[in-house]
Design a protein around this motif. Structure first.
Motif, PDB file in Angstrom:
ATOM      1  N   GLY A 283      29.399  75.534  74.939  1.00  9.03           N
ATOM      2  CA  GLY A 283      29.427  75.284  76.260  1.00  9.03           C
ATOM      3  C   GLY A 283      27.856  75.757  77.030  1.00  9.03           C
ATOM      4  O   GLY A 283      27.223  75.013  77.717  1.00  9.03           O
ATOM      5  N   ILE A 284      27.335  76.709  76.457  1.00  5.90           N
ATOM      6  CA  ILE A 284      25.901  77.228  76.809  1.00  5.90           C
ATOM      7  C   ILE A 284      24.762  75.919  76.440  1.00  5.90           C
ATOM      8  O   ILE A 284      24.044  75.544  77.263  1.00  5.90           O
ATOM      9  N   GLN A 285      25.141  75.373  75.245  1.00  5.12           N
ATOM     10  CA  GLN A 285      24.330  74.223  74.577  1.00  5.12           C
ATOM     11  C   GLN A 285      24.367  73.201  75.731  1.00  5.12           C
ATOM     12  O   GLN A 285      23.537  72.332  76.105  1.00  5.12           O
ATOM     13  N   LEU A 286      25.610  72.866  76.095  1.00  2.00           N
ATOM     14  CA  LEU A 286      25.981  71.713  76.765  1.00  2.00           C
ATOM     15  C   LEU A 286      25.222  71.868  77.986  1.00  2.00           C
ATOM     16  O   LEU A 286      24.961  70.988  78.751  1.00  2.00           O
ATOM     17  N   ASP A 287      25.407  73.079  78.483  1.00  2.00           N
ATOM     18  CA  ASP A 287      24.954  73.363  79.982  1.00  2.00           C
ATOM     19  C   ASP A 287      23.530  73.415  79.963  1.00  2.00           C
ATOM     20  O   ASP A 287      22.858  73.115  81.117  1.00  2.00           O
ATOM     21  N   THR A 288      22.858  73.770  78.707  1.00  2.22           N
ATOM     22  CA  THR A 288      21.296  73.921  79.024  1.00  2.22           C
ATOM     23  C   THR A 288      20.619  72.805  78.563  1.00  2.22           C
ATOM     24  O   THR A 288      19.736  72.189  79.244  1.00  2.22           O
ATOM     25  N   THR A 290      20.740  68.625  78.648  1.00  2.00           N
ATOM     26  CA  THR A 290      21.157  67.402  79.389  1.00  2.00           C
ATOM     27  C   THR A 290      20.691  66.320  78.594  1.00  2.00           C
ATOM     28  O   THR A 290      19.775  66.577  77.714  1.00  2.00           O
ATOM     29  N   VAL A 291      21.346  65.133  79.041  1.00  2.00           N
ATOM     30  CA  VAL A 291      20.654  63.838  78.183  1.00  2.00           C
ATOM     31  C   VAL A 291      19.334  63.656  78.609  1.00  2.00           C
ATOM     32  O   VAL A 291      18.638  63.283  77.493  1.00  2.00           O
ATOM     33  N   ASP A 292      18.621  63.903  79.560  1.00  2.00           N
ATOM     34  CA  ASP A 292      17.256  63.820  79.891  1.00  2.00           C
ATOM     35  C   ASP A 292      16.356  64.729  79.109  1.00  2.00           C
ATOM     36  O   ASP A 292      15.398  64.405  78.755  1.00  2.00           O
ATOM     37  N   SER A 293      16.943  66.090  79.178  1.00  2.00           N
ATOM     38  CA  SER A 293      16.145  67.184  78.231  1.00  2.00           C
ATOM     39  C   SER A 293      16.472  66.822  76.728  1.00  2.00           C
ATOM     40  O   SER A 293      15.168  66.922  76.176  1.00  2.00           O
ATOM     41  N   ILE A 294      17.303  66.173  76.385  1.00  2.00           N
ATOM     42  CA  ILE A 294      17.429  65.748  74.983  1.00  2.00           C
ATOM     43  C   ILE A 294      16.411  64.661  74.700  1.00  2.00           C
ATOM     44  O   ILE A 294      15.750  64.657  73.376  1.00  2.00           O
TER      45      ILE A 294
END
Length: 362
Positions: A283-288, A290-294
């Motif tokens: 959950g923390i990774q999903l919140d941290t 995002t698609v743009d940051s990835i």
């Protein structure tokens, strides 16, 4: 040689278990069991021989006869004493009834004085004292007390009516005893009461024997109850000990299963906590991320990987050059170090020239 009569007595009693039972029956007060007699045959023979000479209470037959004669003599003396004592008590009761009713009768006054004088004379009689030299009370003697007797005429008149009055008093007491012993006869006629009085003594004896029998039975039941209580307590203690051992064994056996179940519970709980931690991390990774940051991190990763490849190529070329320099030996290493020193001095001088004010003006 002396074994012959003993063996005759033993054979007359019986053999084996029959002999044991007869010996135990011959000595009921002796706490002996069949096991004791079986383990000690000579002792069993001794008891069997002894039973021919003693009664169940342990007394020899001559001594028992003497004891019976002594008891009969004692009973005779006791009856005589009870007869005199009952008459004396009856006369005293008659005097008490007379005093309570406040009747001034010469008969009762004479009888009271006679009883008092007789009692005082008995107290002053030196033959009844243990110490013959003991001084008399107030210095009196029996003759002085006898002078206080009522007149002979009153005494003879009292003696003449004493039996009739005593009979009335005793009959009254017997009727009251009959009314207490059998209340249903209280309303009956005088003739039936007199007839019933003739059988009262036998009925009282029967009741006394019944009471004594019940007392003996109660005593035996009390002893039996004590033995049964002791036996019950011993058996109860054994049951408690057995129950404690069973509880301990059951507890030890159940403890293993309980420990295993606790271990399984804690393992399941740890797995649940780990899954919860992983879920929180995801959950923390999903919140941290995002698609743009990835996508940005992916581009940065591509650039860093390309830079890493370039550095690795450069490193490889430098390693080749260093390998070629190693071939030239230690002399070239000294020249390389001198070159590096001169290169550093040139760099420092260039930096100093660039940093000077004249260079800045130009």
């Amino acid at each position: 040689m002396s074994a012959g009569p003993d063996s005759t007595h033993v054979s007359s009693l019986g053999k084996g278990d029959g002999l044991h039972q007869q010996v135990i029956a011959s000595f009921p007060l002796c706490d002996v069991t069949e096991a004791d007699l079986t383990q000690n045959p000579q002792f069993c023979k001794l008891l069997a021989t002894l039973s021919q000479h003693v009664d169940p209470t342990g007394l020899t037959f001559p001594l028992k006869k003497e004891l019976e004669k002594t008891e009969q003599k004692l009973q005779s003396q006791r009856r005589h004493w009870l007869h005199s004592e009952s008459l004396h008590k009856g006369l005293q009761e008659m005097i008490q009834d007379h005093c309570i009713q406040k009747q001034h009768a010469t008969f009762y006054e004479t009888m009271e004085k006679c009883l008092l004088v007789a009692q005082c004379v008995r107290q002053l009689d030196p033959s009844s004292a243990a110490n013959q030299d003991q001084p008399s009370v107030l210095g009196l003697n029996p003759q002085q007390i006898l002078e206080l007797m009522p007149s002979e005429k009153n005494v003879q008149r009292m003696k003449h009516g004493l039996l009739r009055e005593l009979e009335k008093h005793l009959k009254k007491k017997c009727l009251s005893l009959l009314a207490y012993y059998q209340p249903e006869w209280e309303s009956e006629s005088e003739g039936l009461k007199n007839s019933k009085l003739s059988h009262l003594s036998a009925q009282l004896d029967i009741g006394k024997r019944r009471a004594e029998s019940l007392k003996d039975t109660c005593r035996e039941n009390s002893v039996l109850l004590q033995r049964q209580t002791q036996l019950y307590l011993s058996e109860l203690i054994k049951c408690i000990q057995l129950l404690q051992s069973l509880i301990l064994d059951h507890k030890l056996r159940i403890q293993t299963d309980l420990d295993r179940k606790k271990l399984d519970y804690f393992e399941g709980k740890c797995d649940l906590v780990l899954q919860k931690i992983k879920t929180e991390m995801v959950g923390i990774q999903l919140d941290t991320y995002t698609v743009d940051s990835i996508s940005a991190h992916r581009k940065i990763r591509e650039k860093l990987e390309s830079a890493l490849k370039a550095c690795q190529v450069e490193k490889h070329s430098v390693e080749l050059k260093l390998a070629s320099f190693d071939i030239l030996g230690k002399e070239f290493e000294a020249l390389a170090k001198e070159y590096c020193r001169l290169r550093q001095e040139i760099d420092v001088n260039n930096w100093a020239l660039k940093s000077s004010p004249s260079a800045k003006d130009k």
